[in-house]
Enzyme design. Structure first.
Site, PDB file in Angstrom:
ATOM      1  N   TYR B  26      25.838 -89.536  43.180  1.00  0.00           N
ATOM      2  CA  TYR B  26      26.693 -89.015  44.257  1.00  0.00           C
ATOM      3  C   TYR B  26      25.882 -88.826  45.535  1.00  0.00           C
ATOM      4  O   TYR B  26      26.364 -89.106  46.635  1.00  0.00           O
ATOM      5  CB  TYR B  26      27.321 -87.696  43.806  1.00  0.00           C
ATOM      6  CG  TYR B  26      28.027 -86.927  44.892  1.00  0.00           C
ATOM      7  CD1 TYR B  26      27.486 -85.756  45.425  1.00  0.00           C
ATOM      8  CD2 TYR B  26      29.252 -87.353  45.397  1.00  0.00           C
ATOM      9  CE1 TYR B  26      28.132 -85.036  46.403  1.00  0.00           C
ATOM     10  CE2 TYR B  26      29.916 -86.641  46.386  1.00  0.00           C
ATOM     11  CZ  TYR B  26      29.347 -85.478  46.883  1.00  0.00           C
ATOM     12  OH  TYR B  26      29.994 -84.768  47.859  1.00  0.00           O
ATOM     13  N   GLU B  91      19.060 -74.843  42.112  1.00  0.00           N
ATOM     14  CA  GLU B  91      18.539 -76.189  42.337  1.00  0.00           C
ATOM     15  C   GLU B  91      19.642 -77.250  42.285  1.00  0.00           C
ATOM     16  O   GLU B  91      19.673 -78.160  43.097  1.00  0.00           O
ATOM     17  CB  GLU B  91      17.466 -76.476  41.280  1.00  0.00           C
ATOM     18  CG  GLU B  91      16.926 -77.877  41.239  1.00  0.00           C
ATOM     19  CD  GLU B  91      16.221 -78.310  42.505  1.00  0.00           C
ATOM     20  OE1 GLU B  91      15.609 -77.471  43.163  1.00  0.00           O
ATOM     21  OE2 GLU B  91      16.299 -79.514  42.838  1.00  0.00           O
ATOM     22  N   GLY B 101      38.388 -78.879  41.727  1.00  0.00           N
ATOM     23  CA  GLY B 101      39.577 -78.217  42.247  1.00  0.00           C
ATOM     24  C   GLY B 101      40.170 -77.202  41.294  1.00  0.00           C
ATOM     25  O   GLY B 101      41.296 -76.739  41.475  1.00  0.00           O
ATOM     26  N   TYR B 139      30.379 -73.928  50.623  1.00  0.00           N
ATOM     27  CA  TYR B 139      29.365 -72.884  50.667  1.00  0.00           C
ATOM     28  C   TYR B 139      29.574 -71.916  51.826  1.00  0.00           C
ATOM     29  O   TYR B 139      29.405 -70.707  51.673  1.00  0.00           O
ATOM     30  CB  TYR B 139      27.964 -73.496  50.757  1.00  0.00           C
ATOM     31  CG  TYR B 139      27.560 -74.240  49.508  1.00  0.00           C
ATOM     32  CD1 TYR B 139      27.123 -75.561  49.566  1.00  0.00           C
ATOM     33  CD2 TYR B 139      27.624 -73.628  48.262  1.00  0.00           C
ATOM     34  CE1 TYR B 139      26.762 -76.242  48.413  1.00  0.00           C
ATOM     35  CE2 TYR B 139      27.268 -74.297  47.107  1.00  0.00           C
ATOM     36  CZ  TYR B 139      26.834 -75.606  47.191  1.00  0.00           C
ATOM     37  OH  TYR B 139      26.482 -76.281  46.062  1.00  0.00           O
TER      38      TYR B 139
END
Lengths: 171, 171
Positions: B26, B91, B101, B139
């Site tokens: 990703y 990490e 979701g 975040y």
């Protein structure tokens, strides 16, 4: 070259370590952010499971600083983990008092840390530097360090205690 | 949706290894993953672990298309701030795309926060790639702030040949 030794910090050094932490924070214009106490340093560095390791640079009594200190530099580090490459050595603080610079003490500390990293099978040594701290950035780049924020786009994030508590409450 | 969050065990290393690779893919850097399942077992589950893991697991009837019930993980370890003391560093945080979701990411992060607070930590730190808009938004919503943007701290690294040279004192 100044006469000095590098050694592992001992419990008796916590007062000097805190003094040097505050000096470095002052240089970074963050002195009011230091809430750590000698008691914390003692408990967290010299118990059964230390949260950090420390090496200190010491000069003989006859070469002490103008205000009478013989502990004139330090490095605080700990081990971290990158799930891609394994163990890393993280350099949290690294500082030599102004009047003792230019004698190679900083270079020796860094050399000692790198030896520790290699000996303990760490793939890399990581640390952060403020982008305005040009002289430090040059110092590190001369030694082969790369700026991950610039080169790979990594940004360091933080959540403080208040928001941590909020997150644990919201379930 | 039914899922549980629990501490990772030795047996989870196979799935953690799988998901580490998925996360690296990703982030477009899967060729950088050198860690094996064996390394994870050794480094995370021996007497002095270098990291801790938590797993998100779904029941058998809700397993993924390829038959996995372990659908998310977080890797964390304890670090030290010379200003504030004990800290926890997250990490890795990852949830398989088909299970997103549903609050699993938030639950994993909440667990890391709980464990961190229980260990006396006052902050949680981690890094995010600057192009990862959805993660950055997630975040920021949890109350985190970008230390790199706000304070100008850059993440630096010294590795491989550069680290060896540093250890030998070469410049």
């Amino acid at each position: 070259m100044a006469n000095f030794i590098l050694r592992k910090a001992e419990p008796k050094d916590v007062s000097d370590i805190l003094r040097l932490i505050k000096e470095l924070a002052k240089f970074e214009e963050m002195e009011d952010q230091v809430i750590l106490t000698e008691k914390d340093l003692l408990e967290d560095g010299f118990g059964d499971h230390p949260f950090y390791h420390c090496i200190v640079a010491e000069v003989p009594k006859q070469e002490q600083s103008v205000d009478g200190h013989v502990i004139i530099g330090f490095a605080m580090y700990y081990f971290t983990y990158d799930p891609w490459i394994g163990k890393l050595l993280y350099l949290e603080d690294f500082y030599v008092m102004k009047e003792f610079r230019g004698f190679g003490i900083g270079s020796e500390i860094l050399k000692k840390l790198s030896q520790t990293a290699v000996r303990t099978r760490c793939s890399s040594m990581h640390f952060i530097v403020a982008e305005w701290n040009k002289s430090s950035i040059e110092f590190y780049k001369r030694r082969g360090a790369s700026d991950l924020s610039l080169e790979e786009g990594w940004r360091l994030f933080k959540i403080d205690k208040q928001n941590l508590l909020k997150m644990t409450d919201e379930e | 949706m039914g899922f549980i969050i629990r501490a990772a065990t030795l047996e989870d290393c196979k799935d953690i290894s799988r998901m580490i690779l998925e996360l690296a893919e990703y982030e477009k850097v899967s060729d950088q993953v050198k860690i094996t399942q064996r390394d994870l077992e050794q480094d995370g589950f021996s007497k002095n672990p270098f990291f801790h893991g938590i797993i998100a697991e779904v029941p058998e009837d809700l397993k993924s298309k390829e038959g996995h019930t372990k659908v998310g993980y977080a890797l964390y370890f304890y670090t030290y701030s010379s200003w504030k003391g004990r800290a926890v560093y997250m990490e890795d945080l990852y949830v398989m795309p088909e299970f997103r979701g549903k609050g699993i990411g938030k639950a994993l992060m909440s667990k890391v926060s709980q464990l961190g607070l229980a260990a006396g930590c006052t902050q949680l730190n981690f890094t995010v790639l600057d192009w990862n808009k959805s993660s950055l938004d997630f975040y920021l919503k949890q109350g985190c702030w970008d230390v790199t943007s706000d304070l100008g701290y850059h993440c630096m690294r010294c590795e491989g040949v550069a680290l060896e040279h540093l250890a030998q004192g070469d410049l």
